[in-house]
Design a protein around this motif. Structure first.
Motif, PDB file in Angstrom:
ATOM      1  N   GLY A   1       0.812  -1.200   0.000  1.00 32.24           N
ATOM      2  CA  GLY A   1       0.000   0.000   0.000  1.00 32.24           C
ATOM      3  C   GLY A   1       0.848   1.253   0.000  1.00 32.24           C
ATOM      4  N   GLU A   2       0.145   2.396  -0.064  1.00 31.48           N
ATOM      5  CA  GLU A   2       0.904   3.639  -0.137  1.00 31.48           C
ATOM      6  C   GLU A   2       1.669   3.917   1.143  1.00 31.48           C
ATOM      7  N   LYS A   3       1.096   3.489   2.274  1.00 36.62           N
ATOM      8  CA  LYS A   3       1.762   3.804   3.530  1.00 36.62           C
ATOM      9  C   LYS A   3       2.716   2.703   3.960  1.00 36.62           C
ATOM     10  N   GLY A   4       2.963   1.767   3.117  1.00 38.10           N
ATOM     11  CA  GLY A   4       4.005   0.792   3.421  1.00 38.10           C
ATOM     12  C   GLY A   4       3.522  -0.604   3.709  1.00 38.10           C
ATOM     13  N   GLY A   5       2.348  -0.778   4.318  1.00 36.74           N
ATOM     14  CA  GLY A   5       1.950  -2.150   4.631  1.00 36.74           C
ATOM     15  C   GLY A   5       1.393  -2.857   3.410  1.00 36.74           C
TER      16      GLY A   5
ATOM     17  N   HIS B   1      -8.055   0.961  -7.140  1.00 37.76           N
ATOM     18  CA  HIS B   1      -7.450   0.818  -8.460  1.00 37.76           C
ATOM     19  C   HIS B   1      -6.280   1.764  -8.658  1.00 37.76           C
ATOM     20  N   THR B   2      -6.334   2.926  -7.987  1.00 37.22           N
ATOM     21  CA  THR B   2      -5.167   3.818  -8.063  1.00 37.22           C
ATOM     22  C   THR B   2      -3.953   3.120  -7.483  1.00 37.22           C
ATOM     23  N   ASN B   3      -4.148   2.478  -6.330  1.00 34.08           N
ATOM     24  CA  ASN B   3      -3.055   1.766  -5.702  1.00 34.08           C
ATOM     25  C   ASN B   3      -2.509   0.678  -6.614  1.00 34.08           C
TER      26      ASN B   3
END
Lengths: 314, 594
Positions: free
Chosen positions: B280-284, B369-371
């Motif tokens: 994910g964007e925040k790392g996890g 979907h952006t991710n």
């Protein structure tokens, strides 16, 4: 459709054959085969009985709402009072069901607390699986109740929508009449100024004064009515919004329950996991201590060789 | 009559969860409302794309466990078992019954339980004196995984390797064919159709087709069979056609790089059972579900990647506009704040509150979907997958590429697997392969740090040195310029039923017709529905292409695609390398067995 898929008859056949080959006698065979046909009446726990009762009440509630649905929604079949009474009954019913569900929920946690008492060993009837199962039953019941409540909330929302729609044209009418009313005092004032100059009969003046007072009263009352109706409308809107909010809050409560159930199921795994982790940590630290001691006890003359050895140990 | 496999499978499962009693929506107080569901790994994979946990609760399932897990007794509840019929599961069931874990056992097997296992079950139960706990035994005929409405997989691993293994004896081959036939039979039983079967001559496809035909004939002999409820469809118009192919028919599809959204997500990010895990964007790591309930996925799965990015952008802008509108209508516009507008505002507020859940959902889909697209983009740039896809496409159309270009690609960006796949595509696309080319290819592959895999090239060359070189040439000829797969063209021809030199040699089986009758011509007539089955492994590229074919027709036809397992390009090449090793091509000293 399910005929060909049902293999129970086949299974009974096989059982009969196998029993014969194992040398069962007649009476045993008969008892086995009869157990297929007649199932022993299940002895239900009190929990299950209570849960089934609650389910029954929720079903009754659903039926009640279904029956009175037409009356409630259709504008011309019932009066406001009757609608209010239906609402009132349904609310009581919902509260009763909710209480029953709460009792069930508390009975689970009560049992949990009781069984932990004796050396932390759980009794026969309250292992992790059974508790999770009971939570599941409670969750299913509350979800069912919630769906019924949501249905009713929708009906209520429609009712309020109709109420609001009815208010709007009336408001517009009031507006028109109030704008007329503001014009009348002006004309009354202009009329009042006139009789100052001539000297008409005192009766007519008195009558006119009375008329003026009446008209003033009329204006005042109609403006009061206006204000009251406006407040009523606002109240209706506020309560409509409130009901919408309450549905969402109820949904939240549901989610919380779900988390609770998941937590219960997870504890059995997390407990084991935690145990393993702590054991591993213990083993690690004890071995390290042992190795350190071993190395330190060696005489210092060992020198660089030991220092070379150290990285390899880990 | 559109065949919807997913819906039919869900119906069967719902019925099973209702203890195989007819589903009654108004329902009188059913005494056995709460139940526990127990499954094994295969059935868990089957259930996970179909049903969510919440839906299980709607059917009264309070708990669900794996059969191998250590379980404790729960009184008062019936247990619904849904497992494959094999020895270990039967043992476990006997074990559970002897420990009286549950009050009553409803056993459901994913395919037909054979008599010997039934006997084992019976004797186990008798010995432990727990026969009274078993309520029902059912065969569900559900041994397949439905991923989308028209896509299924038998989840049978490594069937390509097993079927082409030179050391495999007759017995082993028969077993594998039997397993595939059993899976296909389950699919047909669930759909309740008796199709016309067609397949190319020779190879596993014909073996499977004839075995399936035999099995269906035997089954149809009994009056009350699984297919009689579907009604009698006499004319070929109503019966679908079942086309069976083998992976060797078109190897390139299993290997090539594709640049459309759905195949990319599967190939690059590893989509499994409609679930995906990406950083994910925040790392996890975040886990997403991509199935027919995701409107963006359904609408844009077959678009090329750049178009998908544009589409995400469009959706995001639309969402922002909608949110602004809601805010505007209900927000504090102080100057217009008088009594008259209060009612209007409240109405808008109510509408806003009602539309909040929908807006939140849209935002979630867009975020998801952006991710995914961001992670994909990273991979594409790093491995320059777009150039691989384009060059492979060009190779297949033109029949080979310039040697310098080939070498530059092999020295360029991309993982070892990417280069290997590119090399194999090159071999497939060129008709004649001079020996020197092979050597230099080997050298450049080795220099690209894939020394161990250079044997693949040897294997591939030998494979095509056999009679299959004819197939290669045939495959190349079938490819037209507009990127249509050979499979799609063949299925199109089979469905149309007009005489066509490509398919005239195909074998025809009709389980309903008496054995002595000749292949009546009316059975080759146009078909409205088709079930296409690929033995040895398929992927989303074929699925997408077949769906395009179905939608292109006038009137719209209906195609269901199934395979023994869904493989990414990398996984398939792994199987090929395993096969190469089995063929003894691993070391240079061992002589080739063929």
């Amino acid at each position: 459709m399910a005929k060909i898929r049902d293999r129970t008859e086949d299974f009974k056949d096989v059982v009969r054959q196998t029993a014969l080959s194992l040398g069962y006698n007649e009476s045993k065979m008969a008892s086995i085969l009869s157990s297929f046909i007649i199932h022993k009446p299940l002895q239900r726990t009190s929990f299950t009985k209570a849960a089934l009762k609650t389910l029954e009440s929720i079903r009754t509630l659903e039926q009640f709402i279904m029956q009175h649905r037409k009356d409630y929604v259709d504008m011309h079949r019932t009066t406001e009072q009757e609608r209010d009474s239906i609402e009132h009954e349904v609310t009581i019913f919902i509260k009763a069901c909710k209480d029953q569900i709460d009792i069930l929920k508390n009975s689970i946690s009560g049992e949990e607390a009781n069984s932990r008492g004796w050396l932390g060993i759980r009794g026969d009837h309250s292992n992790a699986d059974t508790i999770a199962h009971k939570h599941g039953v409670v969750l299913i019941l509350s979800e069912r109740l919630h769906s019924v409540t949501a249905q009713f909330d929708q009906l209520r929302a429609r009712r309020f929508q109709d109420a609001i729609n009815r208010r709007i044209p009336r408001k517009k009418m009031n507006r028109v009449s109030s704008s007329n009313a503001t014009e009348i005092p002006k004309s009354i004032n202009s009329e009042l100024r006139e009789p100052d100059e001539p000297q008409p009969e005192p009766l007519r003046v008195q009558q006119q004064l009375l008329d003026d007072e009446t008209r003033a009263l009329q204006v005042e009352l109609s403006s009061l009515l206006d204000a009251v109706q406006e407040t009523e409308t606002q109240m209706v809107e506020m309560s409509a919004l409130n009901h919408l909010m309450s549905t969402h809050i109820l949904q939240q409560a549901q989610q919380i329950e779900l988390l609770y159930e998941q937590a219960v199921e997870a504890t059995s795994n997390v407990e084991l996991g935690n145990k393993e982790l702590s054991q591993a940590i213990q083993r690690n630290s004890s071995s390290r201590t042992f190795l350190l001691l071993f190395l330190f006890e060696e005489p210092m003359e060992m020198g660089c060789e030991l220092i070379d050895l150290q990285p390899a140990v880990f | 009559m559109a065949l919807n496999l997913r819906q039919k499978q869900t119906e069967c499962i719902t019925r099973m969860l209702n203890l195989n009693q007819p589903v009654n929506s108004t329902g009188t107080a059913n005494e056995e409302v709460y139940k526990i569901l127990i499954y094994d790994k295969y059935c868990q994979n089957m259930l996970s794309p179909l049903i969510h946990v919440k839906d299980l609760r709607k059917h009264g399932v309070t708990l669900y466990f794996l059969i191998d897990k250590d379980r404790k007794p729960v009184h008062d509840v019936p247990a619904v078992y849904f497992v494959q019929p094999n020895q270990s599961n039967i043992q476990r069931i006997v074990n559970d019954a002897s420990h009286s874990l549950y009050d009553s056992f409803h056993l459901n097997f994913s395919s037909s339980i054979p008599r010997p296992l039934l006997e084992d079950l019976a004797s186990g139960m008798l010995n432990s004196d727990s026969i009274n706990r078993i309520s029902k035994v059912h065969d569900q005929y559900l041994e397949f995984v439905t991923l989308e409405e028209n896509l299924f997989s038998l989840a049978q691993k490594s069937s390509y390797v097993q079927l082409n293994d030179p050391s495999a004896g007759d017995r082993e081959i028969e077993e594998i064919i039997e397993k595939i036939v059993s899976g296909l039979f389950c699919v047909l039983a669930t759909l309740a159709v008796v199709p016309i079967i067609r397949c190319p001559r020779g190879g596993p496809a014909e073996m499977v087709a004839s075995a399936l035909d035999q099995r269906m004939r035997d089954h149809l002999l009994s009056k009350n069979n699984l297919f009689s409820e579907g009604g009698n469809f006499a004319s070929s118009f109503q019966r679908p056609i079942l086309c069976i192919f083998d992976r060797t028919f078109e190897l390139s599809v299993g290997i090539q790089h594709d640049f459309r959204y759905r195949p990319l997500v599967h190939d690059v990010l590893g989509l499994k059972l409609n679930r995906l895990s990406v950083p994910g964007e925040k790392g996890g790591m975040r886990s997403y579900e991509l199935d027919s309930f995701d409107p963006f996925w359904v609408a844009n799965g077959s678009l090329e990647f750049p178009e998908v990015a544009i589409e995400i952008e469009t959706q995001l802008n639309k969402y922002k506009k909608d949110v602004d509108e809601v805010n505007r209508r209900t927000g504090g516009n102080a100057e217009e704040f008088d009594g008259q507008d209060l009612i209007g505002n409240t109405k808008h507020l109510m509408n806003a509150v009602n539309s909040l859940p929908e807006l939140t959902e849209r935002k979630q889909v867009i975020d998801k979907h952006t991710n995914i697209a961001t992670v994909l983009l990273g991979e594409i740039k790093e491995r320059s997958l777009d150039s691989y896809a384009k060059k492979e496409y060009d190779m297949m159309v033109r029949g080979g590429i310039d040697r310098n270009e080939l070498l530059s690609v092999l020295k360029g960006k991309g993982t070892k697997m990417d280069k290997l796949r590119f090399a194999i595509m090159f071999l497939i696309s060129t008709e004649s392969i001079p020996q020197s080319e092979i050597k230099s290819l080997n050298v450049s592959l080795a220099s690209a740090n894939s020394a161990s895999r250079s044997n693949i090239v040897d294997w591939a060359e030998k494979l095509y040195g056999q009679s299959i070189s004819a197939v290669t040439a045939g495959v190349k000829n079938l490819l037209s310029n507009d990127r249509q797969l050979a499979l799609t063209r063949t299925v199109d021809a089979l469905m149309e039923g007009r005489p066509n030199p490509e398919i005239d040699s195909y074998v025809l089986y009709d389980p309903r017709a008496p054995k002595s009758s000749s292949g009546a011509s009316h059975l080759k007539g146009p078909f409205k529905e088709a079930i296409v089955f690929m033995i040895g492994g398929g992927n989303y590229v074929e699925y997408g292409s077949l769906q395009e074919l179905a939608l292109r027709q006038q009137p719209v036809k209906h195609v269901i695609y199934g395979t023994t397992e869904i493989l990414t390009g990398a996984e398939f090449v792994e199987q090929l390398s395993l096969l190469g090793q089995k063929m003894g091509l691993g070391s240079s000293s061992a002589p080739p067995t063929h």
